[in-house]
Design a protein around this motif. Structure first.
Motif, PDB file in Angstrom:
ATOM      1  N   ALA A   1      41.626 131.944  29.456  1.00 23.39           N
ATOM      2  CA  ALA A   1      41.836 131.620  30.865  1.00 23.39           C
ATOM      3  C   ALA A   1      42.680 132.719  31.500  1.00 23.39           C
ATOM      4  CB  ALA A   1      42.525 130.261  31.010  1.00 23.39           C
ATOM      5  N   SER A   2      42.883 132.614  32.798  1.00 22.12           N
ATOM      6  CA  SER A   2      43.638 133.644  33.512  1.00 22.12           C
ATOM      7  C   SER A   2      45.130 133.523  33.234  1.00 22.12           C
ATOM      8  CB  SER A   2      43.391 133.520  35.016  1.00 22.12           C
ATOM      9  OG  SER A   2      43.985 132.328  35.493  1.00 22.12           O
ATOM     10  N   ASP A   3      45.877 134.598  33.555  1.00 21.11           N
ATOM     11  CA  ASP A   3      47.327 134.562  33.381  1.00 21.11           C
ATOM     12  C   ASP A   3      47.978 133.541  34.307  1.00 21.11           C
ATOM     13  OD1 ASP A   3      46.591 136.057  35.583  1.00 21.11           O
ATOM     14  OD2 ASP A   3      48.128 137.582  35.330  1.00 21.11           O
ATOM     15  N   THR A   4      47.355 133.267  35.452  1.00 17.49           N
ATOM     16  CA  THR A   4      47.902 132.236  36.338  1.00 17.49           C
ATOM     17  C   THR A   4      47.849 130.864  35.671  1.00 17.49           C
ATOM     18  OG1 THR A   4      45.723 132.123  37.400  1.00 17.49           O
ATOM     19  CG2 THR A   4      47.410 133.411  38.511  1.00 17.49           C
ATOM     20  N   ALA A   5      46.779 130.595  34.919  1.00 20.43           N
ATOM     21  CA  ALA A   5      46.673 129.316  34.219  1.00 20.43           C
ATOM     22  C   ALA A   5      47.771 129.181  33.177  1.00 20.43           C
ATOM     23  CB  ALA A   5      45.295 129.190  33.565  1.00 20.43           C
ATOM     24  N   GLY A   6      48.077 130.288  32.476  1.00 19.50           N
ATOM     25  CA  GLY A   6      49.140 130.239  31.485  1.00 19.50           C
ATOM     26  C   GLY A   6      50.480 129.916  32.110  1.00 19.50           C
TER      27      GLY A   6
ATOM     28  N   TRP B   1      39.494 144.352  31.650  1.00 21.13           N
ATOM     29  CA  TRP B   1      38.813 145.205  32.630  1.00 21.13           C
ATOM     30  C   TRP B   1      39.294 146.647  32.529  1.00 21.13           C
ATOM     31  CZ3 TRP B   1      34.653 143.106  34.175  1.00 21.13           C
ATOM     32  CH2 TRP B   1      34.580 141.736  34.451  1.00 21.13           C
ATOM     33  N   SER B   2      40.521 146.866  32.091  1.00 25.91           N
ATOM     34  CA  SER B   2      41.056 148.219  32.034  1.00 25.91           C
ATOM     35  C   SER B   2      40.794 148.902  30.689  1.00 25.91           C
ATOM     36  CB  SER B   2      42.568 148.202  32.294  1.00 25.91           C
ATOM     37  OG  SER B   2      43.247 147.470  31.294  1.00 25.91           O
ATOM     38  N   MET B   3      40.531 148.133  29.622  1.00 25.08           N
ATOM     39  CA  MET B   3      40.371 148.755  28.300  1.00 25.08           C
ATOM     40  C   MET B   3      39.083 148.366  27.590  1.00 25.08           C
ATOM     41  SD  MET B   3      43.163 146.394  26.320  1.00 25.08           S
ATOM     42  CE  MET B   3      44.222 146.639  27.727  1.00 25.08           C
ATOM     43  N   GLY B   4      38.381 147.389  28.111  1.00 23.35           N
ATOM     44  CA  GLY B   4      37.168 146.931  27.454  1.00 23.35           C
ATOM     45  C   GLY B   4      37.427 145.716  26.575  1.00 23.35           C
TER      46      GLY B   4
ATOM     47  N   GLY C   1      48.382 128.619  18.857  1.00 23.41           N
ATOM     48  CA  GLY C   1      48.837 129.921  19.341  1.00 23.41           C
ATOM     49  C   GLY C   1      48.583 130.089  20.825  1.00 23.41           C
ATOM     50  N   GLY C   2      49.417 130.893  21.457  1.00 24.77           N
ATOM     51  CA  GLY C   2      49.247 131.186  22.877  1.00 24.77           C
ATOM     52  C   GLY C   2      49.602 132.623  23.166  1.00 24.77           C
ATOM     53  N   VAL C   3      48.834 133.261  24.048  1.00 26.33           N
ATOM     54  CA  VAL C   3      49.075 134.648  24.424  1.00 26.33           C
ATOM     55  C   VAL C   3      49.303 134.742  25.924  1.00 26.33           C
ATOM     56  CG1 VAL C   3      48.168 137.001  24.476  1.00 26.33           C
ATOM     57  CG2 VAL C   3      47.643 135.508  22.538  1.00 26.33           C
ATOM     58  N   GLU C   4      50.404 135.382  26.303  1.00 29.80           N
ATOM     59  CA  GLU C   4      50.645 135.784  27.690  1.00 29.80           C
ATOM     60  C   GLU C   4      50.257 137.253  27.778  1.00 29.80           C
ATOM     61  OE1 GLU C   4      54.442 136.661  30.676  1.00 29.80           O
ATOM     62  OE2 GLU C   4      54.714 136.490  28.514  1.00 29.80           O
ATOM     63  N   GLY C   5      49.174 137.553  28.471  1.00 28.19           N
ATOM     64  CA  GLY C   5      48.679 138.923  28.509  1.00 28.19           C
ATOM     65  C   GLY C   5      48.747 139.522  29.895  1.00 28.19           C
ATOM     66  N   GLY C   6      49.490 140.603  30.041  1.00 27.57           N
ATOM     67  CA  GLY C   6      49.581 141.307  31.314  1.00 27.57           C
ATOM     68  C   GLY C   6      48.895 142.652  31.243  1.00 27.57           C
TER      69      GLY C   6
ATOM     70  N   THR D   1      45.722 133.475  27.752  1.00 30.95           N
ATOM     71  CA  THR D   1      45.828 133.476  29.214  1.00 30.95           C
ATOM     72  C   THR D   1      46.193 134.900  29.619  1.00 30.95           C
ATOM     73  OG1 THR D   1      48.141 132.719  29.065  1.00 30.95           O
ATOM     74  CG2 THR D   1      46.456 131.050  29.365  1.00 30.95           C
ATOM     75  N   LEU D   2      45.184 135.657  30.037  1.00 35.51           N
ATOM     76  CA  LEU D   2      45.316 137.101  30.191  1.00 35.51           C
ATOM     77  C   LEU D   2      45.046 137.548  31.613  1.00 35.51           C
ATOM     78  CD1 LEU D   2      43.263 138.174  27.018  1.00 35.51           C
ATOM     79  CD2 LEU D   2      45.639 137.402  27.144  1.00 35.51           C
ATOM     80  N   SER D   3      45.661 138.650  31.968  1.00 37.66           N
ATOM     81  CA  SER D   3      45.402 139.282  33.251  1.00 37.66           C
ATOM     82  C   SER D   3      43.935 139.679  33.341  1.00 37.66           C
ATOM     83  CB  SER D   3      46.289 140.526  33.388  1.00 37.66           C
ATOM     84  OG  SER D   3      45.929 141.289  34.516  1.00 37.66           O
ATOM     85  N   GLY D   4      43.295 139.365  34.457  1.00 37.99           N
ATOM     86  CA  GLY D   4      41.902 139.740  34.678  1.00 37.99           C
ATOM     87  C   GLY D   4      40.873 138.755  34.170  1.00 37.99           C
ATOM     88  N   CYS D   5      41.324 137.641  33.564  1.00 39.52           N
ATOM     89  CA  CYS D   5      40.364 136.691  32.976  1.00 39.52           C
ATOM     90  C   CYS D   5      40.032 135.572  33.966  1.00 39.52           C
ATOM     91  CB  CYS D   5      40.904 136.117  31.676  1.00 39.52           C
ATOM     92  SG  CYS D   5      40.837 137.283  30.308  1.00 39.52           S
ATOM     93  N   GLU D   6      39.419 135.931  35.079  1.00 36.94           N
ATOM     94  CA  GLU D   6      39.011 134.939  36.070  1.00 36.94           C
ATOM     95  C   GLU D   6      37.516 134.630  36.006  1.00 36.94           C
ATOM     96  OE1 GLU D   6      41.091 137.492  37.079  1.00 36.94           O
ATOM     97  OE2 GLU D   6      42.894 136.278  37.334  1.00 36.94           O
TER      98      GLU D   6
END
Length: 700
Positions: free
Chosen positions: A107-112, A40-43, A8-13, A76-81
């Motif tokens: 990992a970060s969204d850039t990695a995805g 970071w925005s929702m916990g 599975g893979g997630v693109e998270g913005g 691979t989500l936004s804010g996961c650096e």
């Protein structure tokens, strides 16, 4: 026979997310979509729950039992650096669902994006609402640049461009820093986007009403100006192109120092992600100049993704468990520009299957002949755009035939000039069944003494309507006219409605057919308690599309021509509310023909409870509002001839006390009506003044 493997893979913005499940052959077998997943925005806890919800939906789509774990899941989500918080998120996902996957990697969204477009090493350059970049060498070393958020830059991103546009206009007007080109068109775009008349009107959007995505949305309008030849907009995008190219140069220089020039033999693939890249022709002049100035001497292959970067996340997840997931590179991305430079910095660029844009023919005029040629190019390019881009008109064409005008007449009172029955109120509705069933707001058709309901269709015909069902708490009602084979409105879904999505509010105020306003969804989660509805667990859609008095009861329509809400009320400029269509469907399913329930004591107003958030927004939009108002209800509408009308209440009044008792919500108004006999002493604020009125409710 070996069991099927699943990855599975997630693109998270920040605003929405995608999840895919691939089998061992790299084929997508399950998909799902969900809201934003930036922890970071929702916990971390809420982020993990959203991932699990999407995973379960994708497993059901793939026919995989929920208790069957995937071999690996890549997020691979936004804010996961940050590695420490990434580890916490992975652990929380496993805690919430032990059967989610045998391994979870974050990992970060850039990695995805990078592993989707350049799995063997390359660069990803995100330029959406913000910007971010990452370079990964073939041997696995990684280098990042930018991505620090709007407070520290986001150079080249949509917010950065929009902010610079507003700042340039402000500085030019102040004489602080003259703009390099005329700012008239840019300033007009700014006023239109923020619905502002003066610069002071913009200040709330930089403080209490700040929304980065909404602010960044101005860039789409600036892009159109750049395409049409506006020099100031072209200058802004050229600067953004230079800023994005600076990311490329900075990463290349760092990697070259560490690994040597041999690293880039054969060129570097740059995966370009985000909405700003749709304006490549406007970015290109600044980008090429920056690459030449920084003496970037290797080839660049600019590509855009054809698939969600969730595919890269799944590939990365497989890699973490030492599995080589098959992939088709040509199906994953397409090359749209190739940059080549010799050692002297001479630039040679080629477009790959993309027509040269207007910007190349507009920037750098050197003669009147070039201006004429550029003008002709622009004129030719604009031809046919009305038909191609009039999406609002397309929605209206599909939806308007089902919208009706509703007028409530007093059967016992006549107009002294016309002799016709006196009009108590009016509103809108829309046909939901071809046998004459019409949906509208309850406040449009009930609590009107001696009322006769008149309905006017788009073809101009008039009919008498009969109220069939009413739910006062959710403010919904149905009525019927004796007609067959009528055009109907398609009902969509409000469950997947997103903030920022375009919507069209339709109605027939004052019998004016097809009155249309457009805007975006500001919020999908305004609680019913904030609007004074008792005993109904419901949220409201808030939109900046103006919902006038006459539009109340009409449909709020998405760009697919589907009703996703029913217009309810406009509080003030930029604050309107609609009832989500999913609640309407529930009401229609339970609807039965019956007489409408009415209150024993009747005032004749439509009202809105003033919560802290709504009070704050009202103060922002009305500086004259007294500062000491901390509670009350806003009188949104007063029915002509009603007790409230006869007692002197007016739309816009803020009722703060009844009989000396503070009014905090609409429930206090209902309680006073039910428990207090005789007249009511009403204290209200009207503009800057405070008034005391006596209102005698009617019994009916």
């Amino acid at each position: 026979m070996e069991p099927t493997r699943y990855f599975g893979g997630v693109e998270g913005g920040g605003t929405h997310s995608n999840l895919v499940i691939c089998d061992g052959l790299g084929r997508v077998v399950g998909r799902s979509r969900g809201p934003g997943t930036n922890h970071w925005s929702m916990g971390i806890d809420e982020c993990a729950q959203r991932v699990i919800t999407m995973l379960h939906a994708a497993k059901r789509d793939a026919g995989i039992p929920l208790d069957t774990p995937l071999d690996s899941l890549g997020l691979t989500l936004s804010g996961c650096e940050q590695e420490s918080s990434n580890a916490m998120l992975a652990a929380r996902v496993r805690e919430k669902d032990a059967a989610c996957a045998q391994a979870v990697y974050v990992a970060s969204d850039t990695a995805g994006s990078l592993f989707t477009g350049a799995p063997n090493g390359g660069m990803v350059l995100i330029a959406g609402t913000g910007s971010n970049s990452l370079l990964r060498t073939p041997d696995g070393h990684q280098y990042g640049c930018g991505g620090w958020g709007y407070l520290f830059g986001d150079e080249g991103g949509a917010y950065w461009i929009a902010f610079r546009a507003v700042k340039t206009v402000f500085d030019d007007m102040d004489g602080l820093r003259p703009a390099p080109h005329d700012t008239e068109l840019v300033w007009a775009a700014v006023r239109e986007h923020f619905r502002a008349e003066t610069r002071a009107d913009l200040l709330p959007y930089a403080s209490t009403l700040f929304d980065k995505s909404h602010f960044a949305g101005l860039t789409a309008k600036l892009s159109k100006l750049a395409e049409s030849g506006d020099a100031m907009s072209q200058h802004l995008f050229a600067d953004a192109g230079a800023a994005l190219a600076a990311h490329v140069a900075a990463l290349a220089e760092r990697a070259q120092r560490a690994h040597g020039a041999v690293l880039f033999r054969g060129g570097v693939r740059v995966v370009c992600v985000g909405s700003v890249w749709n304006s490549w022709h406007a970015l290109r002049p600044g980008a090429l100049n920056q690459l030449a100035a920084r003496r970037v001497k290797f080839d660049l292959e600019l590509v855009r993704l054809r698939v969600s970067s969730a595919m890269g996340a799944a590939w990365l997840a497989a890699k973490q468990v030492d599995y080589d997931l098959p992939r088709d590179d040509t199906a994953f991305c397409e090359v749209f520009y190739t940059y080549r430079s010799d050692i002297n910095g001479k630039i040679n660029g080629t477009h790959n299957g993309i027509e040269n844009g207007i910007t190349e023919n507009v920037i750098g005029y050197v003669s009147a002949k070039e201006r004429l040629n550029a003008a002709k190019l622009i004129s030719d390019k604009l031809a046919g755009r009305r038909d191609q881009f009039n999406f609002i008109a397309d929605v209206v064409a599909v939806s308007a035939p089902s919208v009706v005008y509703i007028e409530i007449k007093d059967s016992r009172r006549t107009d002294p000039y016309t002799g016709e029955s006196l009009t108590l109120s009016n509103g809108s509705g829309f046909i939901v069944k071809d046998d004459g069933l019409i949906l509208t707001n309850a406040h449009v058709v009930v609590n009107k003494p001696n009322a006769v309901v008149k309905v006017k269709l788009m073809d101009g015909s008039n009919h008498t309507g009969f109220v069939e069902d009413v739910d006062l708490k959710s403010d919904l009602a149905t009525l019927r006219i004796p007609m067959k084979n009528l055009p109907t409105m398609r009902l969509g879904s409000s469950a997947d409605l997103k903030p920022g999505e375009w919507v069209v509010a339709m109605g027939s105020p004052l019998a004016l057919s097809n009155t249309v306003t457009a805007g975006v969804v500001s919020s999908t989660q305004r609680a019913s308690e904030e609007l004074g509805l008792r005993g109904k667990d419901m949220v409201y859609i808030q939109t900046d599309a103006p919902i006038t008095f006459g539009n109340s009861g009409g449909p709020l329509v998405n760009l697919d021509g589907e009703a996703i809400g029913i217009n309810s009320m406009k509080v003030t400029s930029g604050i309107s509310f609609a009832i989500p269509i999913d609640y309407v469907k529930e009401f229609l399913a339970k609807s039965k023909t019956k007489a409408p329930p009415v209150s024993k004591r009747y005032l004749g107003i439509t009202m809105l409870s003033l919560t802290d958030n709504i009070l704050m927004e009202l103060r922002m939009r009305n500086p004259e509002m007294p500062k000491d108002i901390e509670h009350g209800i806003l009188v949104w509408k007063v029915i002509i001839g009603s007790p409230a009308y006869n007692g002197g209440l007016q739309p816009g009044d803020i009722v703060t006390h009844i009989n000396g008792t503070p009014v905090r919500t609409a429930a206090d108004i209902y309680a006073a009506l039910e428990s207090t006999p005789g007249p009511l002493t009403v204290d209200a604020v009207r503009g800057r003044a405070r008034v005391r009125l006596t209102v005698t409710p009617e019994m009916h």
